[in-house]
Every structure is written in C-alpha cells, then in structure tokens.
Design a protein around this motif. Structure first.
Motif: not given
Length: 77
Positions: A2-9
């Motif tokens: 899982a990505t931790i990049n808020i924009w990608q989420q």
C-alpha cells in the motif's frame, strides 16, 4: 504494498473516465444505443441493456447501468 502517498490514496477514490446520466432514445439493434444528453444533443454509445425512455449511467461511451429518475435542479452561482 500500500502506498503512503496521500495524493495517490485520494486519486484512488475517484473513478477514472467521464461519467454522466443520459436518456436512452433508441436501441439500434447492433450493440449500440442513441441517448439524449441534458443539452438536447444526441450521441451513439455502446450497449443496449437499457430500454428506450429510461435514464442510464454512461461511462467512457458505454452503458454502465440504469440511473434513477430524480428531479434535476440548476443553480447559478
């Protein structure tokens, strides 16, 4: 992973492609339908699963399902 990049989420929450509601005016018999948009223009889309006179969700030029008959309001800001 899982990505931790808020924009990608955030972007993952928004569906891809253009989605709108239109009224089916005719099924063409060849896998396509004619639909009328809110501005009274008529376009041809893929799919014949919705019968004429009903509203449909259109995404990327294809019928995705039946849309409910709801009142529409236009507000000028």
């Amino acid at each position: 992973m899982a990505t931790i990049n808020i924009w990608q989420q955030f972007k993952a929450l928004i569906p891809e492609g253009v989605r709108f509601v239109a009224t089916v005016t005719a099924n063409n018999g060849n896998g396509t339908s004619q639909v009328a948009l809110r501005d009274a223009s008529v376009i041809t889309i893929k799919g014949e699963s919705i019968s004429a006179g009903q509203k449909a969700f259109i995404q990327d030029g294809e019928v995705k399902g039946t849309a409910p008959e709801l009142a529409q309001y236009e507000v000028e800001v």
